[in-house]
Design an enzyme around this catalytic site. Structure first.
Site, PDB file in Angstrom:
ATOM      1  CB  CYS A 108      -7.090  -5.466   2.711  1.00 44.58           C
ATOM      2  SG  CYS A 108      -5.704  -4.404   3.124  1.00 44.58           S
ATOM      3  CG  HIS A 163      -2.066  -0.941   1.089  1.00 42.40           C
ATOM      4  ND1 HIS A 163      -3.207  -0.659   0.386  1.00 42.40           N
ATOM      5  CD2 HIS A 163      -2.224  -2.206   1.545  1.00 42.40           C
ATOM      6  CE1 HIS A 163      -4.037  -1.687   0.427  1.00 42.40           C
ATOM      7  NE2 HIS A 163      -3.466  -2.640   1.126  1.00 42.40           N
TER       8      HIS A 163
END
Ligand code: FAD
Length: 450
Positions: A42, A10
């Site tokens: 995620c 990320h």
């Protein structure tokens, strides 16, 4: 101007796209030690439950997404050292062990964390898995359909352990969820919400809480988990009991704290000039706590990256990184919750004075039949002296998680219970009550009878 980014998750992804979109004259290179760019953990639960298009789609970006913007992405390339004097890094090509030294003008570290392996006897037995990254995702997926795996022990009852236990329970395995704390999700939610969720956990799995893991037994593969309160049979163990930062390679160059987290100043700069750090490998400033604390979320990494890129080429940034709240959401079987900011556990841990309140209601006016009128629960954590809202959580079988973002906004703007109690929100009986849920929860916290 040459920017090197370490880590293609990320933080690395957000840094690269922000740089490539905002500047015309920046040469951006991402080095990633793993062989796959850029698995999104995620989305792991959705992948394990067959709710995604394909395994390789569960990613933040593909190399060509960055390359078509003019950036460069190298998988299987581990950055092994920083040389501040020369402003270079050593990069090792893991496919052939060759090394090269590459120069940078700015270096962004987003090397993240690795799940901890428990330092107990037997932890090298087969079928002891972790839950992060694509390799583990593939192995876990295979285990969900492996008939030889009947008993699954999950160690660590935080978010990741909860996700793992739900996956294997839904896959028809006998699951035991274990932790040293005494309740699942005990560090994430206040006790009243845990009271509601605990029976749901128990409906689907065994809970073995408040135990110390002493070892793993088995000859080749794991057969049981040994605790200070008896053994638990296990053909598979998933360990989700904390993380360690991927920072060993920085020791002696970039300042780390005692536990290995990269030290940054309020501008996300490290002690080494032109070297910055973001993401799970640092402790971000928490707005409600007023100090840095662990908030290991993709949302945090992305906000840090955006701030950093905006200010990367300023001699001295005109503003500090304002910090984060820590907002997250999770389903536990039929229940869905969202939480933002601090709770009783994190406030206590950080020596922050707090009060809490718990509010329970039906979502819509009383004349709506029960089947269309689910129960909703709100927990608030606030400063008992000035009523500043420090944290809050919403829980229901209906998806009210967007209310968690309303709480996040209130927390980040340091609103008080009084502000939330009177805030103008919509009313429409198809959706809510005459006063909206968070109005009512704040009014209740202030002792106003309704
Ligand atoms: P990481 O994601 O840890 O990635 C670091 C990368 O750097 C890795 O790919 C690693 O291989 C690479 N690397 C490390 N060292 C080197 C080196 N020396 N050279 C080259 N490459 C290197 N967050 C949310 O906000 N919402 C969620 O729903 C959510 N769900 C999650 C579910 C699971 C199962 C897990 C495990 C995490 C979840 N998170 C969630 C947390 C989120 O994934 C992390 O906060 C986020 O990935 C942090 O990004 P990062 O860039 O700091 O580093």
């Amino acid at each position: 101007r040459k920017v090197i980014i370490v880590g293609a998750s990320h933080g690395g992804h957000e840094s690269a796209i922000e740089l490539l979109d905002k500047y015309d004259d920046v040469d951006v290179t991402i080095y990633e030690a793993g062989d796959f760019i850029s698995f999104m953990s995620c989305g792991m639960q959705l992948f394990l439950e067959n709710k995604v298009t394909a395994e390789d789609d569960v990613r933040n970006f593909a190399p060509e997404d960055i390359e078509k913007k003019g950036g460069h992405v190298y998988a299987n390339h581990e950055v092994t050292a920083v040389h501040p004097d020369k402003k270079t890094v050593t990069v090792k090509d893991l496919t052939n062990d060759s090394e090269e030294e590459v120069s940078y003008d700015k270096l962004i570290l987003s090397s993240g964390v690795t799940p901890k392996v428990l330092p107990v006897p037997g932890s090298d037995l087969k079928n002891i898995y972790l839950m992060r990254g694509r390799d583990w995702a593939s192995k876990l997926k295979a285990a969900t359909t492996d008939p030889a795996i009947k008993n699954v022990a999950i160690i660590g009852a935080g978010y990741i352990g909860t996700e793992a236990s739900e996956v294997f329970a839904k896959a028809g395995k006998h699951v035991t969820l274990m932790d040293m704390i005494d309740r699942p999700l005990g560090t994430y939610l206040n006790p009243e919400l845990l009271d509601i969720l605990e029976p749901t956990f128990k409906d689907h799995m065994d809970l073995k809480m408040g135990v110390k893991i002493e070892g793993f037994n088995g000859t080749d593969k794991v057969e049981s988990v040994e605790t200070d309160n008896g053994d638990v049979s296990a053909d598979l163990v998933v360990v989700s009991a904390g993380v360690s930062p991927n920072t060993d390679w920085l020791k002696g160059t970039v300042d780390l704290d005692q536990r290995g987290w990269i030290k940054t100043d309020p501008y996300l700069r490290t002690n080494v000039k032109d070297v910055y750090a973001i993401g799970d490998a640092i402790l971000p400033y928490s707005i409600p706590a007023g100090k840095p604390m662990p908030i290991a979320l993709a949302t945090t990494a992305r906000r840090e990256a955006q701030y950093l890129v905006d200010h990367l080429f300023e001699a001295k940034p005109d503003q500090v990184f304002k910090g984060v709240i820590g907002a997250s959401a999770l389903s536990v079987f039929d229940y869905h919750f969202a939480t933002a900011g601090l709770n009783q556990f994190s406030a206590e841990k950080n020596d922050i004075p707090y009060g809490t309140s718990f509010y329970e209601d039906s979502m819509r006016p009383a004349y709506i039949p029960e089947k269309d009128n689910p129960k909703v629960y709100v927990s608030l954590t606030f400063n008992p002296y000035n009523h500043q809202i420090l944290g809050g959580a919403v829980l229901s079988k209906y998806d009210v998680t967007a209310q968690g973002n309303v709480l996040a906004l209130a927390i980040s703007h340091k609103m008080t219970l009084e502000d939330l109690a009177e805030q103008d929100f919509f009313f429409q009986p198809g959706f809510d009550r005459q006063w909206s849920l968070l109005n009512l929860a704040a009014q209740h916290a202030l002792g106003l009878a309704r």
